[in-house]
Design a protein around this motif. Structure first.
Motif, short mmCIF file in Angstrom:
data_model
loop_
_atom_site.label_atom_id
_atom_site.label_comp_id
_atom_site.label_asym_id
_atom_site.label_seq_id
_atom_site.Cartn_x
_atom_site.Cartn_y
_atom_site.Cartn_z
N PRO A 234 27.20 19.40 56.86
CA PRO A 234 27.85 18.11 57.18
C PRO A 234 26.97 16.91 56.83
O PRO A 234 27.48 15.87 56.41
N LEU A 235 25.64 17.05 57.00
CA LEU A 235 24.74 15.95 56.66
C LEU A 235 24.77 15.68 55.16
O LEU A 235 24.75 14.52 54.73
N VAL A 236 24.83 16.73 54.36
CA VAL A 236 24.89 16.58 52.90
C VAL A 236 26.18 15.87 52.50
O VAL A 236 26.18 14.96 51.65
N VAL A 237 27.30 16.27 53.11
CA VAL A 237 28.60 15.64 52.81
C VAL A 237 28.58 14.16 53.19
O VAL A 237 29.03 13.30 52.44
N ALA A 238 28.04 13.86 54.37
CA ALA A 238 28.00 12.46 54.83
C ALA A 238 27.14 11.62 53.91
O ALA A 238 27.51 10.49 53.55
N ALA A 239 25.99 12.15 53.49
CA ALA A 239 25.11 11.40 52.59
C ALA A 239 25.78 11.16 51.24
O ALA A 239 25.67 10.07 50.66
N ALA A 240 26.50 12.17 50.74
CA ALA A 240 27.20 12.01 49.46
C ALA A 240 28.29 10.94 49.57
O ALA A 240 28.48 10.13 48.66
N ALA A 241 29.02 10.94 50.69
CA ALA A 241 30.07 9.93 50.88
C ALA A 241 29.49 8.53 50.89
O ALA A 241 30.03 7.60 50.28
N LEU A 242 28.36 8.35 51.58
CA LEU A 242 27.71 7.03 51.61
C LEU A 242 27.23 6.63 50.22
O LEU A 242 27.33 5.46 49.84
N VAL B 213 48.05 8.01 53.18
CA VAL B 213 47.00 8.20 52.19
C VAL B 213 47.54 8.06 50.78
O VAL B 213 46.83 7.59 49.88
N GLU B 214 48.78 8.46 50.57
CA GLU B 214 49.35 8.39 49.24
C GLU B 214 49.36 6.95 48.71
O GLU B 214 49.21 6.71 47.51
N SER B 215 49.49 5.99 49.61
CA SER B 215 49.52 4.58 49.18
C SER B 215 48.15 4.10 48.70
O SER B 215 48.06 3.07 48.04
N THR B 216 47.08 4.84 49.01
CA THR B 216 45.74 4.44 48.57
C THR B 216 45.30 5.18 47.33
O THR B 216 44.18 4.99 46.87
N HIS B 217 46.16 6.02 46.77
CA HIS B 217 45.77 6.82 45.60
C HIS B 217 45.44 5.89 44.42
O HIS B 217 46.18 4.98 44.10
N GLY B 218 44.29 6.13 43.80
CA GLY B 218 43.85 5.31 42.68
C GLY B 218 42.99 4.14 43.09
O GLY B 218 42.42 3.45 42.23
N ASP B 219 42.85 3.88 44.41
CA ASP B 219 41.99 2.80 44.90
C ASP B 219 40.55 3.30 44.88
O ASP B 219 40.19 4.24 45.59
N LEU B 220 39.69 2.68 44.07
CA LEU B 220 38.32 3.14 43.89
C LEU B 220 37.55 3.15 45.21
O LEU B 220 36.70 4.01 45.44
N ARG B 221 37.84 2.23 46.10
CA ARG B 221 37.14 2.21 47.38
C ARG B 221 37.41 3.48 48.17
O ARG B 221 36.58 3.90 48.98
N PHE B 222 38.55 4.08 47.95
CA PHE B 222 38.92 5.31 48.64
C PHE B 222 38.48 6.55 47.87
O PHE B 222 38.01 7.52 48.47
N THR B 223 38.60 6.51 46.55
CA THR B 223 38.33 7.71 45.76
C THR B 223 36.86 7.89 45.42
O THR B 223 36.41 9.02 45.19
N ALA B 224 36.06 6.82 45.36
CA ALA B 224 34.64 6.95 44.98
C ALA B 224 33.86 7.85 45.93
O ALA B 224 33.09 8.71 45.48
N PRO B 225 34.00 7.69 47.26
CA PRO B 225 33.28 8.62 48.15
C PRO B 225 33.69 10.07 47.93
O PRO B 225 32.86 10.98 48.03
N LEU B 226 34.96 10.30 47.63
CA LEU B 226 35.42 11.68 47.41
C LEU B 226 34.89 12.22 46.09
O LEU B 226 34.60 13.42 45.97
N THR B 227 34.76 11.36 45.07
CA THR B 227 34.15 11.80 43.81
C THR B 227 32.70 12.19 44.03
O THR B 227 32.22 13.20 43.50
N ALA B 228 31.98 11.41 44.84
CA ALA B 228 30.59 11.73 45.16
C ALA B 228 30.49 13.04 45.93
O ALA B 228 29.60 13.86 45.69
N ILE B 229 31.42 13.26 46.86
CA ILE B 229 31.42 14.51 47.63
C ILE B 229 31.67 15.69 46.70
O ILE B 229 31.03 16.75 46.82
N THR B 230 32.58 15.52 45.74
CA THR B 230 32.85 16.60 44.79
C THR B 230 31.61 16.92 43.97
O THR B 230 31.32 18.09 43.69
#
Length: 458
Positions: free
Chosen positions: A178-186, A370-387
């Motif tokens: 969980p710490l790794v995931v949180a750090a990646a999201a930040l 959540v579907e309304s935020t699809h494509g919003d970089l502020r929302f997707t960037a943390p998830l890209t980092a987590i991936t």
């Protein structure tokens, strides 16, 4: 060469689908959904988009890309999403549940066979061959997810840095997942401001450019009323979800105490369910840390065997947690020594419930929002980092598996198990070079392992 247009017979969209007909399909899907997320998504695309035409390709991919942003098994969530879109809340519940239940019953039966007959020579030989195959499959998962997310180090150096750092955090420093995931999201939040182009890399599934004829839910079909966001409905679903989590947990605490095995399993796998960004392979290191090292519900070798069983059964790969629950319930005798099977089956059911409940809530409650935020970089960037972090985490899992199967074999006078490593190399060659499927690779390695064990060579 351009694909031919739809035949005349497909000129009209299909008639409305009765709930009973959909139920039969979701039940059948639960028994044929082999091949991991890619195979399961391919089956749904062929059945729902190309053949039945219940949903158009654009709407299918839109739903899939949304599910990929969530923690949890994306194929199961996609089935839940489409079922919900077609037949409201109960449609989603039925679709998602039937995607899981056949796998639960099959894994309970196989787990019992494993515990009771696992020491028999030919059974042990099967698992001897399967373990190296699993190591190769995990390596293949690193490549598959990494190639989709990381691209060239020159293009996305920050994502590569996140992946390498997460590998080191898990493999060497043993930091909690969980710490790794949180750090990646930040890191993703900061990266969206510093270098937005790097974090715009997403795991899409291509353009919706194929047509299979008019669909029941087509490109321009209006969103049904039940799929539109309303605060009151969101509150209702979240409230029901909280009750469905609190009541079983309260029952487990009252009957066995908070320190009891079942209550601890419920709490632990709730946390695991919220951390499964990137699929089952991503959360397995966390499950290993908790189930093997912290609570000692099973051994590391049993964990690998459970992953092998999960690879060979239908349903989402995260169903390996049912094996973990079964073995933990059996070894801890949660219902006493005279009810080993009943206790183990109960533990597997408890683990499955707390693992998948959040997935249903994400779709039924969060879908419209959540579907309304699809494509919003502020929302997707943390998830890209987590991936990106997930790539490193799975790499650490592959390293663990390879070290485990390479352990010395004193009985054969070997400093390292070269036979197991050779099987892993052959499996990797089949997966990477010959593009073989997971099931044929596991089956071939299992038969080879059995033959080697019976001949005394392993």
């Amino acid at each position: 060469m351009q694909a031919a247009g739809p035949p005349e017979a497909l000129a009209a969209p299909p008639a409305s689908v009765p709930f009973g007909e959909a139920l039969k399909f979701w039940l059948r899907l639960g028994f044929i959904s082999f091949g991991g997320p890619a195979g399961q998504i391919a089956i749904m695309h062929r059945e729902l988009v190309e053949q039945k035409r219940w949903i158009s390709e654009r709407r299918f991919l839109h739903a899939l890309n949304y599910c990929m942003l969530l923690p949890g098994p994306e194929a199961q969530q996609l089935a839940t999403y489409i079922g919900w879109l077609m037949h409201r809340t109960w449609g989603g519940i039925v679709a998602g549940a039937l995607f899981v239940l056949p796998s639960l019953f099959i894994l309970v039966a196989l787990s019992w066979v494993y515990l009771v007959y696992g020491e028999v020579d030919w059974v042990a030989g099967l698992f001897y061959g399967i373990k190296p195959a699993v190591a190769a499959i995990v390596l293949h998962a690193v490549w598959r997810i990494g190639s989709r997310t990381l691209r060239s180090p020159r293009q996305v150096p920050l994502l590569w840095a996140i992946a390498l750092a997460s590998f080191a955090c898990i493999a060497w420093w043993k930091l909690p997942f969980p710490l790794v995931v949180a750090a990646a999201a930040l890191a993703g939040v900061a990266g969206a401001r510093i270098a937005p182009a790097q974090f715009a890399a997403g795991g899409g599934h291509g353009k919706a450019d194929k047509r299979w004829g008019p669909a029941l839910i087509d490109d321009h079909t209006p969103t049904p009323s039940h799929a539109r966001f309303r605060r009151t409905r969101l509150a209702q679903v979240v409230g029901v979800g909280a009750v469905l989590w609190l009541l079983p947990m309260a029952l487990l605490v009252v009957t066995q105490g908070f320190e009891g095995t079942l209550a601890r399993m419920g709490w632990f796998f709730t946390k695991a369910a919220l951390l499964t960004f990137g699929g089952a392979y991503a959360v397995l290191p966390y499950v290993y840390q908790g189930a093997v090292e912290q609570y000692q519900w099973l051994t590391g070798a049993q964990m690998i065997d459970g992953l092998a069983l999960g690879e060979t059964t239908p349903g989402p790969l995260i169903m390996v947690v049912a094996f973990v629950g079964f073995v933990g319930g059996w070894t801890r005798q949660v219902l006493g020594p005279d009810a080993l099977f009943a206790g183990a089956a109960l533990a597997a059911t408890v683990v499955t419930w707390f693992t998948f409940l959040p997935s249903f809530l994400f779709i039924l409650a969060g879908g419209p929002l959540v579907e309304s935020t699809h494509g919003d970089l502020r929302f997707t960037a943390p998830l890209t980092a987590i991936t990106a972090a997930v790539v490193g985490v799975i790499g650490s899992l592959a390293l663990f598996f390879l070290l485990h199967i390479a352990q010395a074999r004193p009985a054969l006078g070997l400093p390292v198990d070269g036979v197991a490593l050779a099987i892993a190399a052959a499996a990797a060659l089949a997966l990477f070079h010959f593009k073989a499927g997971v099931i044929p690779v596991i089956a071939a390695c299992a038969l080879l392992g059995m033959a080697l064990r019976l001949s005394g060579a392993a």
